[in-house]
Structures are given as structure tokens and as C-alpha cells.
Scaffold this motif. Structure first.
Motif, PDB file in Angstrom:
ATOM      1  N   GLY A 190       0.795  -1.219   0.000  1.00  0.00           N
ATOM      2  CA  GLY A 190       0.000   0.000   0.000  1.00  0.00           C
ATOM      3  C   GLY A 190       0.826   1.267   0.000  1.00  0.00           C
ATOM      4  O   GLY A 190       1.922   1.316   0.577  1.00  0.00           O
ATOM      5  N   ALA A 191       0.295   2.317  -0.637  1.00  0.00           N
ATOM      6  CA  ALA A 191       0.919   3.641  -0.632  1.00  0.00           C
ATOM      7  C   ALA A 191      -0.180   4.691  -0.702  1.00  0.00           C
ATOM      8  O   ALA A 191      -1.123   4.546  -1.481  1.00  0.00           O
ATOM      9  N   ARG A 192      -0.065   5.715   0.123  1.00  0.00           N
ATOM     10  CA  ARG A 192      -1.057   6.781   0.148  1.00  0.00           C
ATOM     11  C   ARG A 192      -0.374   8.144   0.272  1.00  0.00           C
ATOM     12  O   ARG A 192       0.654   8.284   0.931  1.00  0.00           O
ATOM     13  N   LYS A 193      -0.991   9.146  -0.367  1.00  0.00           N
ATOM     14  CA  LYS A 193      -0.540  10.535  -0.265  1.00  0.00           C
ATOM     15  C   LYS A 193      -1.571  11.309   0.526  1.00  0.00           C
ATOM     16  O   LYS A 193      -2.778  11.154   0.338  1.00  0.00           O
ATOM     17  N   THR A 194      -1.117  12.184   1.417  1.00  0.00           N
ATOM     18  CA  THR A 194      -2.014  12.964   2.258  1.00  0.00           C
ATOM     19  C   THR A 194      -2.161  14.387   1.722  1.00  0.00           C
ATOM     20  O   THR A 194      -1.444  14.813   0.810  1.00  0.00           O
ATOM     21  N   ALA A 195      -3.078  15.140   2.329  1.00  0.00           N
ATOM     22  CA  ALA A 195      -3.365  16.498   1.859  1.00  0.00           C
ATOM     23  C   ALA A 195      -2.166  17.421   1.980  1.00  0.00           C
ATOM     24  O   ALA A 195      -2.038  18.384   1.213  1.00  0.00           O
ATOM     25  N   ASN A 196      -1.258  17.145   2.922  1.00  0.00           N
ATOM     26  CA  ASN A 196      -0.069  17.995   3.071  1.00  0.00           C
ATOM     27  C   ASN A 196       1.085  17.572   2.165  1.00  0.00           C
ATOM     28  O   ASN A 196       2.194  18.098   2.278  1.00  0.00           O
ATOM     29  N   GLY A 197       0.821  16.615   1.271  1.00  0.00           N
ATOM     30  CA  GLY A 197       1.837  16.208   0.305  1.00  0.00           C
ATOM     31  C   GLY A 197       2.768  15.113   0.779  1.00  0.00           C
ATOM     32  O   GLY A 197       3.668  14.710   0.031  1.00  0.00           O
ATOM     33  N   HIS A 198       2.560  14.615   1.980  1.00  0.00           N
ATOM     34  CA  HIS A 198       3.404  13.529   2.483  1.00  0.00           C
ATOM     35  C   HIS A 198       2.945  12.188   1.912  1.00  0.00           C
ATOM     36  O   HIS A 198       1.776  12.017   1.547  1.00  0.00           O
ATOM     37  N   TYR A 199       3.872  11.255   1.866  1.00  0.00           N
ATOM     38  CA  TYR A 199       3.590   9.918   1.361  1.00  0.00           C
ATOM     39  C   TYR A 199       3.814   8.895   2.473  1.00  0.00           C
ATOM     40  O   TYR A 199       4.770   9.009   3.249  1.00  0.00           O
ATOM     41  N   PHE A 200       2.943   7.907   2.526  1.00  0.00           N
ATOM     42  CA  PHE A 200       3.114   6.769   3.422  1.00  0.00           C
ATOM     43  C   PHE A 200       3.169   5.509   2.572  1.00  0.00           C
ATOM     44  O   PHE A 200       2.288   5.266   1.746  1.00  0.00           O
ATOM     45  N   VAL A 201       4.215   4.704   2.775  1.00  0.00           N
ATOM     46  CA  VAL A 201       4.437   3.519   1.951  1.00  0.00           C
ATOM     47  C   VAL A 201       4.695   2.323   2.858  1.00  0.00           C
ATOM     48  O   VAL A 201       5.483   2.411   3.809  1.00  0.00           O
ATOM     49  N   THR A 202       4.050   1.199   2.561  1.00  0.00           N
ATOM     50  CA  THR A 202       4.333  -0.030   3.295  1.00  0.00           C
ATOM     51  C   THR A 202       5.492  -0.751   2.624  1.00  0.00           C
ATOM     52  O   THR A 202       5.418  -1.123   1.460  1.00  0.00           O
ATOM     53  N   PHE A 203       6.558  -0.917   3.367  1.00  0.00           N
ATOM     54  CA  PHE A 203       7.721  -1.686   2.912  1.00  0.00           C
ATOM     55  C   PHE A 203       7.493  -3.127   3.383  1.00  0.00           C
ATOM     56  O   PHE A 203       7.936  -3.529   4.465  1.00  0.00           O
ATOM     57  N   LYS A 204       6.787  -3.880   2.573  1.00  0.00           N
ATOM     58  CA  LYS A 204       6.320  -5.216   2.950  1.00  0.00           C
ATOM     59  C   LYS A 204       7.446  -6.114   3.455  1.00  0.00           C
ATOM     60  O   LYS A 204       7.359  -6.712   4.522  1.00  0.00           O
ATOM     61  N   GLY A 205       8.493  -6.243   2.660  1.00  0.00           N
ATOM     62  CA  GLY A 205       9.564  -7.172   2.992  1.00  0.00           C
ATOM     63  C   GLY A 205      10.442  -6.739   4.141  1.00  0.00           C
ATOM     64  O   GLY A 205      11.215  -7.544   4.677  1.00  0.00           O
ATOM     65  N   GLU A 206      10.334  -5.463   4.539  1.00  0.00           N
ATOM     66  CA  GLU A 206      11.178  -4.956   5.618  1.00  0.00           C
ATOM     67  C   GLU A 206      10.399  -4.714   6.916  1.00  0.00           C
ATOM     68  O   GLU A 206      10.970  -4.244   7.900  1.00  0.00           O
ATOM     69  N   GLY A 207       9.091  -5.021   6.890  1.00  0.00           N
ATOM     70  CA  GLY A 207       8.298  -4.904   8.100  1.00  0.00           C
ATOM     71  C   GLY A 207       8.206  -3.501   8.650  1.00  0.00           C
ATOM     72  O   GLY A 207       8.320  -3.287   9.865  1.00  0.00           O
ATOM     73  N   LYS A 208       7.967  -2.521   7.782  1.00  0.00           N
ATOM     74  CA  LYS A 208       7.890  -1.150   8.262  1.00  0.00           C
ATOM     75  C   LYS A 208       7.009  -0.300   7.345  1.00  0.00           C
ATOM     76  O   LYS A 208       6.756  -0.652   6.185  1.00  0.00           O
ATOM     77  N   VAL A 209       6.546   0.806   7.900  1.00  0.00           N
ATOM     78  CA  VAL A 209       5.861   1.849   7.137  1.00  0.00           C
ATOM     79  C   VAL A 209       6.754   3.074   7.159  1.00  0.00           C
ATOM     80  O   VAL A 209       7.288   3.448   8.213  1.00  0.00           O
ATOM     81  N   VAL A 210       6.923   3.693   5.999  1.00  0.00           N
ATOM     82  CA  VAL A 210       7.810   4.851   5.873  1.00  0.00           C
ATOM     83  C   VAL A 210       7.004   6.074   5.469  1.00  0.00           C
ATOM     84  O   VAL A 210       6.159   6.008   4.571  1.00  0.00           O
ATOM     85  N   GLU A 211       7.258   7.179   6.156  1.00  0.00           N
ATOM     86  CA  GLU A 211       6.671   8.473   5.794  1.00  0.00           C
ATOM     87  C   GLU A 211       7.731   9.319   5.100  1.00  0.00           C
ATOM     88  O   GLU A 211       8.859   9.441   5.588  1.00  0.00           O
ATOM     89  N   LEU A 212       7.372   9.895   3.947  1.00  0.00           N
ATOM     90  CA  LEU A 212       8.277  10.750   3.189  1.00  0.00           C
ATOM     91  C   LEU A 212       7.638  12.116   2.994  1.00  0.00           C
ATOM     92  O   LEU A 212       6.402  12.239   2.908  1.00  0.00           O
ATOM     93  N   ASP A 213       8.474  13.158   2.920  1.00  0.00           N
ATOM     94  CA  ASP A 213       7.941  14.487   2.643  1.00  0.00           C
ATOM     95  C   ASP A 213       7.720  14.648   1.140  1.00  0.00           C
ATOM     96  O   ASP A 213       8.005  13.728   0.358  1.00  0.00           O
ATOM     97  N   PRO A 214       7.192  15.784   0.688  1.00  0.00           N
ATOM     98  CA  PRO A 214       6.895  15.942  -0.742  1.00  0.00           C
ATOM     99  C   PRO A 214       8.100  15.796  -1.669  1.00  0.00           C
ATOM    100  O   PRO A 214       7.930  15.530  -2.865  1.00  0.00           O
ATOM    101  N   THR A 215       9.320  15.960  -1.139  1.00  0.00           N
ATOM    102  CA  THR A 215      10.516  15.816  -1.975  1.00  0.00           C
ATOM    103  C   THR A 215      11.059  14.386  -1.960  1.00  0.00           C
ATOM    104  O   THR A 215      12.010  14.077  -2.669  1.00  0.00           O
ATOM    105  N   GLY A 216      10.492  13.540  -1.109  1.00  0.00           N
ATOM    106  CA  GLY A 216      10.963  12.157  -1.026  1.00  0.00           C
ATOM    107  C   GLY A 216      11.910  11.893   0.124  1.00  0.00           C
ATOM    108  O   GLY A 216      12.416  10.781   0.266  1.00  0.00           O
ATOM    109  N   GLN A 217      12.153  12.903   0.963  1.00  0.00           N
ATOM    110  CA  GLN A 217      13.005  12.701   2.129  1.00  0.00           C
ATOM    111  C   GLN A 217      12.263  11.888   3.187  1.00  0.00           C
ATOM    112  O   GLN A 217      11.093  12.146   3.469  1.00  0.00           O
TER     113      GLN A 217
END
Length: 301
Positions: A147-174
Motif C-alpha cells: 500500500g501507498a497513500r498521499k495525504t493532503a499535506n503532500g506527504h507519502y506513506f508507503v508499506t515496505f512489505k519485505g522490511e516490516g515497516k511503514v515509511v513516511e516521506l515528505d513531498p521531496t521524497g526525504q
């Protein structure tokens, strides 16, 4: 003497059918990953609309009535009369799998790609308008992301399935934060409260996590009698606070129990769907009796 067992058998079948007919139900759009179909199901359980596609992973009913979905090789928007009005095809010069999509307010579509390890926003012309590289240590392409979702503030949330984590990134990908979760996460839903609703795949668990990474609600493998958590995939938080979950029954559990169920915050099942005649392993769902514009983030899934 032979007639009695037959009558008892008929009575049992009739009772089962009556029980299903009397149970509460909801209309929904769903992906059946193993069955290679996307369907709209009526409250009575009838399939109102259906298309075949390769390994669908995400689906949305758009405000214009069209269906947007991700499948193994890309994403499409299709009309109810099954005409393709928009399409993105993943690169063919390398192995790529697409496992999530999301309609964005400006008309673009967010897609996550395994293999190329990237988030992309594709415009109405089918061209990539924005690309963000994802850094993963998972070498098996199929296990990189879900799964991957973008929020109203431009942030991204991505499920890293194989690594057992969810990652939040800012609009630039940091990378802003990494949230370890049990199992192999399949979906992350940012909630208006700031919490994240995360399904943990073969971790047989669901967690709602606060901004400080504390678990504020959890559904465990054996919390629901008759609904053992298998591979927890898609989900939708409803306005009444209940949550609808897809209990993916692949990996050896086909036909054993309901494929979809709705759970209250105090862990009571109030609705479930088990149609093993037409579906194998439902992995994503959008409940259709909830109003809201999916392009504006008003449907929480």
C-alpha cells in the motif's frame, strides 16, 4: 429410513441460506487477487459488475462512476461499460509489479512500483509528472512494497512489505520516519486524527498507531471468534468508527471463513461476507454505502 437423512440435509442447507439472507450486508467494490477480477457487489450479494484483470491490488470508485484500479502491470480507469479511458503501463524492459494506486485531487494517479522501486504520479495523458525513488533492502521484487497513500499535506506513506515497516516521506521524497510493525504490512491508511491504520499481512494483526508511534488500538489473530486473522490486506475506516477488513485467504486458507468483515472498536463483528463460489482471496475493498469523494481523501482506505 433413507428419507429422514435427506430431509435433515435439506433442512440444514435451507437454514444456512436463511442465515445468510437475514444477515446485514453492504454494497462494495473489491479486488480478488487470486481470481483476477474486480467486482461491484450489491447488498444482497449479487455481482452487479465485473471485469477480469491480472492480479489486481487496489481499486476505487471515482465520483464520475468509473473504476480506477492497479494491477500487476500498471493501472487503468475504466467505465461501467468497460471502456478504458485512462491507462498507465509499467516499463517492460525490467521486471515491475504495481501494487497500489490512489486518485489525487488534480486528476493525477499515485502508483507504487516494485522493481523500479519508486512512487510515481501519472497525469491524465499517461505521462509521469513526478517520481520519487524508494530505497529498499528487499531484493525479492514481489515483496518490496504494497500500500501507498498521499495525504493532503503532500506527504507519502508507503508499506515496505519485505522490511516490516511503514515509511513516511515528505513531498521531496526525504524520509521523515520509519515505523516498524509486526509482519509484512500490506496497507496504511492515514486517519484524520493523525493516526495510521496499518494491516500487518502475515503478521496476523492490525494496528492503529499514533503520531508518537504508540499503538492505540490493535486487532490480534484470535480476537474475533470465527474470523481468525490470516493475511490482513485492504481495509476501510467507516464514519461510525467501525473498520472493514479484507482477510486474504491465500496461502492455504481458501474457502475456510469470511473474506471480508466489519469490526467495531470494541472488536465485535457486525457484518461479514463469505462468497467462496465467486471469489478466491479478496484483498482490497471499498464499501459503497459511505459517501465521500475519493479524490479528496474523504474515503479512508
Amino acid at each position: 429410513m433413507r428419507l429422514l437423512p435427506r430431509l435433515l440435509s435439506i433442512a440444514i442447507v435451507a437454514l444456512t441460506l436463511t442465515s445468510h439472507a437475514d444477515s446485514p450486508s453492504r454494497p462494495f467494490l473489491c479486488c480478488d487477487y487470486g481470481g483476477n477480477t474486480i467486482s461491484i457487489v450489491t447488498p444482497s450479494g449479487q455481482i452487479e459488475w465485473q471485469i477480469e484483470t491480472k492480479r489486481p491490488q487496489d481499486c476505487w470508485l471515482l465520483p464520475n462512476g468509473n473504476i480506477l484500479f492497479a494491477y500487476l502491470d500498471g493501472a487503468q480507469e475504466i467505465t461501467r461499460d468497460k471502456q478504458v479511458v485512462w491507462e498507465y503501463k509499467a516499463p517492460t524492459d525490467t521486471k515491475v509489479e504495481c501494487h497500489a494506486c490512489q486518485p489525487l485531487p488534480n486528476g493525477d494517479v499515485l502508483i507504487v512500483e516494485c522493481g523500479t522501486s519508486r512512487l510515481i504520479e501519472v497525469n491524465r495523458a499517461g505521462k509521469i509528472a513526478k517520481e520519487i525513488k524508494l530505497v529498499t533492502t528487499c531484493e525479492k521484487i514481489h515483496n518490496q512494497f504494497r500500500g501507498a497513500r498521499k495525504t493532503a499535506n503532500g506527504h507519502y506513506f508507503v508499506t515496505f512489505k519485505g522490511e516490516g515497516k511503514v515509511v513516511e516521506l515528505d513531498p521531496t521524497g526525504q524520509v521523515l520516519r520509519e515505523i516498524p510493525v509486526p509482519g509484512d504490512p500490506h496497507e496504511v491508511v492515514p486517519l484524520p486524527s493523525g493516526n495510521l491504520l496499518i494491516t500487518c499481512g502475515d503478521g496476523h494483526k492490525v494496528q492503529e498507531i499514533a503520531p508518537d508511534s504508540q499503538v492505540v488500538w490493535e486487532l490480534n489473530e484470535n480476537d474475533l471468534p470465527g474470523n481468525t486473522l490470516r493475511l490482513m490486506a485492504g481495509c476501510q475506516r467507516l464514519p461510525n468508527g467501525n473498520t472493514v477488513f479484507c482477510n486474504y485467504l491465500g496461502h492455504g486458507h481458501l474457502g475456510e471463513q469470511p473474506q471480508v468483515f466489519e469490526v467495531t472498536p470494541d472488536k465485535k463483528v457486525v457484518w461479514e461476507s463469505a462468497d467462496h463460489a465467486h471469489f478466491k482471496d479478496i484483498n482490497q475493498i471499498q464499501v459503497l454505502d459511505v459517501t465521500g469523494d475519493v479524490t479528496q481523501g474523504q474515503i479512508l482506505r
